[in-house]
Design an enzyme around this catalytic site. Structure first.
Site, mmCIF file in Angstrom:
data_model
loop_
_atom_site.group_PDB
_atom_site.id
_atom_site.type_symbol
_atom_site.label_atom_id
_atom_site.label_comp_id
_atom_site.label_asym_id
_atom_site.label_seq_id
_atom_site.Cartn_x
_atom_site.Cartn_y
_atom_site.Cartn_z
ATOM 1 N N MET A 91 21.198 -21.007 -2.302
ATOM 2 C CA MET A 91 22.537 -21.347 -1.815
ATOM 3 C C MET A 91 22.861 -22.797 -2.139
ATOM 4 O O MET A 91 23.874 -23.097 -2.738
ATOM 5 C CB MET A 91 22.612 -21.083 -0.309
ATOM 6 N N CYS A 92 21.988 -23.749 -1.746
ATOM 7 C CA CYS A 92 22.076 -25.167 -2.080
ATOM 8 C C CYS A 92 23.290 -25.856 -1.445
ATOM 9 O O CYS A 92 24.322 -25.249 -1.203
ATOM 10 C CB CYS A 92 22.089 -25.394 -3.574
ATOM 11 N N GLY A 93 23.131 -27.136 -1.191
ATOM 12 C CA GLY A 93 24.204 -27.945 -0.645
ATOM 13 C C GLY A 93 24.353 -29.230 -1.422
ATOM 14 O O GLY A 93 23.371 -29.890 -1.757
#
Length: 299
Positions: free
Chosen positions: A1-3
């Protein structure tokens, strides 16, 4: 997903707060990428002092103090080595190329993860907030910062696979999503002599952009060319010592929000990472359009 989070400061009065603001932004998105994290800071006087070159390394074979001493002897100038295990940040009053070349002689097994005159890149494995505090990010100052929380999909959970990817001078890229055709682009770049440090698809995008910039293309055009060449779902934040840019894929699959005030420009994967920035209530807040390149330049 990562931010993804990024902060470009227009008001010098805010420079001392860069690290604390960026740490809070990163903390809000820990759940999007608990595996590992990385950060890039432009202009911190401890990590990248004015008038000196800075090189960031992963997995140096020797302790930071010993590495600094050996590099100092090799270059005949003082080389400061800062231990941010597994990252080592080096700076010295020599040309960047000289410092990088000396590192490759003295510590050939170390991985260069950032280099330039303004940029320090720091990476590690673990909870992003804990890493930020262990590295001392809240105390950092400067005029621009980028950070990333990673949920590994295309490669293993390693510090080397963490973002940002910095493969050109004072350049860095963070990425949420995946490039579906990165291997074909990688093979093309390899035929042109480009050497890769990881199996990460993000590095392919970073190497592509770095090559365009090295050929004299400006950042906006480089990102437009990336949109033409790469397939997949992605949001990118790309920075260098003069610019801060955001672009999304043709259907804008991955989330992104931008906030802008006269004092700063910020970007994040979700609004909650922007909610505590000073003056955000009066900011212009918007979602970047598909394939449109947004660029802000250092004043």
């Amino acid at each position: 997903m990562c931010g993804i989070v990024g902060l470009h400061l227009r008001d010098p009065a805010l420079y001392p707060q860069l690290g604390s603001l960026l740490t809070d932004m990163l903390d809000q998105l820990c759940d999007r990428g608990p595996d590992s994290a990385g950060m890039a800071v432009y202009g911190d006087p401890v990590w990248s002092p004015a008038g000196e070159s800075t090189v960031s390394l992963l997995d140096a074979e020797v302790p930071a103090d010993e590495l600094g001493a050996r590099l100092s002897a090799d270059l005949a100038v003082e080389v400061t080595a800062i231990d941010l295990t597994p990252t080592t940040v080096l700076h010295a009053s020599v040309a960047t190329g000289e410092l990088v070349a000396a590192v490759r002689r003295i510590a050939p097994g170390a991985r260069v993860i950032g280099f330039g005159e303004d940029l320090a890149v720091i990476k590690g494995i673990g909870n992003p907030t804990e890493l930020a505090h262990r590295f001392g990010l809240p105390a950092a100052s400067g005029w621009q910062g980028v950070a990333h929380t990673r949920m590994a999909t295309e490669s293993a959970v390693t510090a080397a696979g963490s973002h940002p990817f910095s493969v050109g001078p004072d350049q860095c890229l963070v990425h949420n999503g995946s490039f579906s055709n990165h291997m074909s682009v990688k093979h093309e770049l390899e035929r042109d002599g480009v050497v890769f440090d990881s199996e990460n698809d993000t590095e392919v995008g970073a190497r592509f952009i770095a090559g365009q910039l090295a050929d004299g293309v400006d950042l906006e055009k480089a990102l437009l060319l990336l949109n033409e060449r790469f397939d997949g779902f992605y949001t990118l934040l790309v920075a260098n010592r003069e610019s801060f840019a955001v672009v999304r894929d043709p259907i804008a699959c991955k989330p992104a929000v931008i906030a802008e005030t006269p004092r700063w420009v910020a970007m994040a994967s979700e609004y909650r990472a922007l909610a505590n920035l000073p003056g955000v209530a009066d900011a212009r807040i918007f979602e970047p359009e598909p394939e449109e390149v947004y660029v802000w330049h250092r004043q």
